[in-house]
Design a protein around this motif. Structure first.
Motif, mmCIF file in Angstrom:
data_model
loop_
_atom_site.group_PDB
_atom_site.id
_atom_site.type_symbol
_atom_site.label_atom_id
_atom_site.label_comp_id
_atom_site.label_asym_id
_atom_site.label_seq_id
_atom_site.Cartn_x
_atom_site.Cartn_y
_atom_site.Cartn_z
ATOM 1 N N ALA A 1 0.838 -1.203 0.000
ATOM 2 C CA ALA A 1 0.000 0.000 0.000
ATOM 3 C C ALA A 1 0.870 1.249 0.000
ATOM 4 O O ALA A 1 0.566 2.220 -0.703
ATOM 5 N N ALA A 2 1.948 1.229 0.766
ATOM 6 C CA ALA A 2 2.851 2.383 0.813
ATOM 7 C C ALA A 2 3.521 2.608 -0.541
ATOM 8 O O ALA A 2 3.659 3.749 -0.996
ATOM 9 N N MET A 3 3.909 1.521 -1.196
ATOM 10 C CA MET A 3 4.540 1.630 -2.513
ATOM 11 C C MET A 3 3.559 2.184 -3.548
ATOM 12 O O MET A 3 3.892 3.076 -4.328
ATOM 13 N N PHE A 4 2.339 1.663 -3.534
ATOM 14 C CA PHE A 4 1.314 2.146 -4.453
ATOM 15 C C PHE A 4 1.036 3.626 -4.202
ATOM 16 O O PHE A 4 0.945 4.430 -5.133
ATOM 17 N N HIS A 5 0.931 3.996 -2.945
ATOM 18 C CA HIS A 5 0.657 5.383 -2.585
ATOM 19 C C HIS A 5 1.774 6.305 -3.071
ATOM 20 O O HIS A 5 1.518 7.360 -3.647
ATOM 21 N N LYS A 6 2.992 5.893 -2.860
ATOM 22 C CA LYS A 6 4.141 6.707 -3.291
ATOM 23 C C LYS A 6 4.137 6.889 -4.807
ATOM 24 O O LYS A 6 4.403 7.984 -5.311
ATOM 25 N N GLU A 7 3.814 5.834 -5.539
ATOM 26 C CA GLU A 7 3.760 5.926 -7.001
ATOM 27 C C GLU A 7 2.637 6.863 -7.455
ATOM 28 O O GLU A 7 2.829 7.685 -8.351
ATOM 29 N N GLN A 8 1.472 6.745 -6.840
ATOM 30 C CA GLN A 8 0.349 7.620 -7.195
ATOM 31 C C GLN A 8 0.669 9.077 -6.866
ATOM 32 O O GLN A 8 0.346 9.983 -7.647
ATOM 33 N N MET A 9 1.291 9.306 -5.716
ATOM 34 C CA MET A 9 1.696 10.665 -5.349
ATOM 35 C C MET A 9 2.671 11.225 -6.383
ATOM 36 O O MET A 9 2.532 12.371 -6.829
ATOM 37 N N GLY A 10 3.648 10.420 -6.761
ATOM 38 C CA GLY A 10 4.633 10.853 -7.747
ATOM 39 C C GLY A 10 3.988 11.189 -9.078
ATOM 40 O O GLY A 10 4.331 12.199 -9.712
ATOM 41 N N ASP A 11 3.036 10.365 -9.505
ATOM 42 C CA ASP A 11 2.335 10.633 -10.767
ATOM 43 C C ASP A 11 1.520 11.923 -10.687
ATOM 44 O O ASP A 11 1.492 12.703 -11.635
ATOM 45 N N ALA A 12 0.848 12.130 -9.575
ATOM 46 C CA ALA A 12 0.049 13.352 -9.417
ATOM 47 C C ALA A 12 0.948 14.585 -9.451
ATOM 48 O O ALA A 12 0.640 15.576 -10.122
ATOM 49 N N LEU A 13 2.065 14.522 -8.746
ATOM 50 C CA LEU A 13 2.979 15.665 -8.714
ATOM 51 C C LEU A 13 3.657 15.875 -10.069
ATOM 52 O O LEU A 13 3.861 17.018 -10.490
ATOM 53 N N GLN A 14 3.977 14.782 -10.765
ATOM 54 C CA GLN A 14 4.555 14.908 -12.107
ATOM 55 C C GLN A 14 3.540 15.520 -13.065
ATOM 56 O O GLN A 14 3.882 16.361 -13.897
ATOM 57 N N GLY A 15 2.277 15.120 -12.941
ATOM 58 C CA GLY A 15 1.228 15.723 -13.763
ATOM 59 C C GLY A 15 1.119 17.219 -13.506
ATOM 60 O O GLY A 15 0.975 18.013 -14.439
ATOM 61 N N CYS A 16 1.234 17.620 -12.247
ATOM 62 C CA CYS A 16 1.216 19.047 -11.912
ATOM 63 C C CYS A 16 2.409 19.770 -12.521
ATOM 64 O O CYS A 16 2.278 20.892 -13.031
#
Length: 109
Positions: free
Chosen positions: A47-62
């Motif tokens: 769950a932590a790994m998935f969360h970190k990846e989703q956070m990274g994608d959201a910030l990269q999209g920004c």
């Protein structure tokens, strides 16, 4: 405001960009801030790994959105990437705000 042929980018006039800069940046900065405050929805390493990846994608999209904005356009790939990641983080309302940026010159988002 025009849709770029063969792309999901939306091109803005210099006047529209200047007029809407504060609104655009407010949305992007709010998204970044809320994403950085999220926590994994479940316990465990996966769950932590998935969360970190989703956070990274959201910030990269920004980041893609800001880069496009600096070129007088709303980056369609940035919108898609950020919105998809935000939904993965269970932030559907923020995803909708990001998606509305495509029509920012029409509505003032």
């Amino acid at each position: 405001m025009t849709q770029t042929p063969g792309s999901s980018d939306v091109t803005l006039s210099t006047d529209d960009r200047a007029r809407l800069d504060q609104v655009f940046m407010q949305v992007v900065l709010d998204v970044q801030g809320q994403v950085q405050q999220t926590q994994p929805q479940r316990d465990g390493a996966l769950a932590a790994m998935f969360h970190k990846e989703q956070m990274g994608d959201a910030l990269q999209g920004c980041a893609m959105l800001i880069a496009g904005w600096n070129e007088n356009r709303v980056d369609g790939a940035g919108v898609d990437r950020a919105a998809r990641a935000l939904r993965g983080l269970d932030l559907g309302e923020l995803a909708e705000r990001v998606e509305r940026l495509r029509g920012i010159a029409d509505s003032g988002a």
